[in-house]
Design an enzyme around this catalytic site. Structure first.
Site, PDB file in Angstrom:
ATOM      1  N   CYS A  74       1.041  -1.220  -0.031  1.00 30.78           N
ATOM      2  CA  CYS A  74      -0.111   0.009  -0.011  1.00 30.78           C
ATOM      3  C   CYS A  74       0.921   1.279   0.158  1.00 30.78           C
ATOM      4  CB  CYS A  74      -0.772   0.165   1.194  1.00 30.78           C
ATOM      5  SG  CYS A  74      -1.804   1.344   1.583  1.00 30.78           S
ATOM      6  N   CYS A 187      -1.046   3.645  -6.436  1.00 35.19           N
ATOM      7  CA  CYS A 187      -1.874   3.039  -5.525  1.00 35.19           C
ATOM      8  C   CYS A 187      -1.924   1.604  -5.883  1.00 35.19           C
ATOM      9  CB  CYS A 187      -3.090   3.596  -5.576  1.00 35.19           C
ATOM     10  SG  CYS A 187      -4.609   3.070  -4.656  1.00 35.19           S
TER      11      CYS A 187
HETATM   12  N1  DGL Z   1      -3.897   0.653  -1.846  1.00 36.39           N
HETATM   13  C1  DGL Z   1      -3.606   1.858  -1.161  1.00 36.39           C
HETATM   14  C2  DGL Z   1      -2.604   2.520  -1.533  1.00 36.39           C
HETATM   15  O1  DGL Z   1      -1.649   1.731  -2.456  1.00 36.39           O
HETATM   16  C3  DGL Z   1      -4.570   2.605  -0.613  1.00 36.39           C
HETATM   17  C4  DGL Z   1      -6.012   2.825  -0.841  1.00 36.39           C
HETATM   18  C5  DGL Z   1      -7.016   3.636   0.297  1.00 36.39           C
HETATM   19  O2  DGL Z   1      -7.246   2.891   1.284  1.00 36.39           O
HETATM   20  O3  DGL Z   1      -7.176   4.762   0.135  1.00 36.39           O
HETATM   21  O4  DGL Z   1      -2.190   3.669  -1.621  1.00 36.39           O
END
Ligand code: DGL
Length: 270
Positions: A74, A187
């Protein structure tokens, strides 16, 4: 030999493409996946709040699964809390995920790189730091896409091909208009739409992500010190879900269960 699992963590299903890539190349390693749906979306939260959430979650995970490594699959968690978590848990190995600016800079001819991420990642000083360090003089076009994060988490599994294709188009349009020829998926949720991004990016935009880079980083840590951290024997796969707290009538959040099942991971709540 170290049979403890490698843990992957995200606010929802976003880290699964990273986890899946690692599992396919390292079938002998046990793996746990943590979906913190209780605090989704991370990208709409502040840095301090995320640090506290992730400190508590790491503590619970360590007590429950004793991982040998925690991969923050993440970008938002990484830019907000990676160094903080390393300070809090000095004995745990961490791997973070940041937008793949370096390969994009190597490939860009227009010297303009689009970075698509959550609001928290896009607002973070990491974007300027990555540009300074790895951008090779390219300028960055940062775009926050919280709606696309929601789309993947809540709608992707039910959406048809046309809807998925439509979902990526406005972002690519913005990058084209800004003169970029390289786009970084900053993301992890957006990896679910990699095929759609690549198709719609033709012929003038190249799409970059960090999946292979992160897998190689994990493997090199496991192989270090004579491979003492490498697992072996019967490997297990577990999916720890922190249940979403959705308002009544809100979007259905069955996708973590759907994917846990699809990937053959045993589901537990954390
Ligand atoms: N999947 C996450 C990232 O790579 C964040 C998504 C979220 O919860 O806003 O930033």
């Amino acid at each position: 030999m170290d049979k403890r699992p490698v843990a992957f963590l995200d606010s929802g299903i976003g880290g699964l493409p990273y986890c899946r890539n690692f599992v396919s190349r390292n079938p002998g390693e046990s793996v746990v996946y943590v979906a913190d749906c209780a605090h989704f979306p991370y990208g709409e939260r502040g840095r301090e709040e995320l640090r506290e959430i992730l400190r508590g979650l790491t503590e619970d995970l360590a007590a429950r699964a004793d991982p040998k490594m925690l991969v923050l699959a993440c970008n938002t968690a990484t830019v907000s809390a990676l160094s903080f978590l390393r300070g809090q848990f000095p004995r745990l190995l961490f791997v973070g995920t940041v937008p793949a600016v370096k390969p994009a800079a190597l490939g860009s001819k227009t010297r303009r790189i689009g970075v698509l991420g959550t609001r928290r990642t896009i607002d973070d000083s990491c974007i300027a730091e990555l540009a300074d360090r790895y951008g090779g003089g390219c300028s960055i076009v940062p775009v926050a896409a919280p709606e696309l994060v929601d789309f993947v988490e809540y709608r992707y599994t039910a959406a048809g091909e046309g809807e998925r294709r439509q979902a990526v188009l406005p972002y690519l349009e913005r990058f084209r208009n800004a003169g970029a020829d390289a786009v970084v998926l900053g993301c992890t949720h957006f990896l679910f739409l990699l095929g759609e991004f690549r198709e719609a990016a033709k012929p003038d935009l190249a799409i970059y992500d960090s999946v292979d880079g992160i897998t190689r980083r994990i493997e090199s840590l496991l192989d270090g010190e004579g491979g003492a951290l490498r697992g072996g024997g019967a490997a297990f796969r577990r999916f720890y879900l922190r249940e979403p707290r959705l308002p009544a009538g809100g979007p259905p959040a069955d996708s973590p269960r759907f994917w846990a099942d699809r990937m053959g991971f045993e589901l537990e709540t954390l």
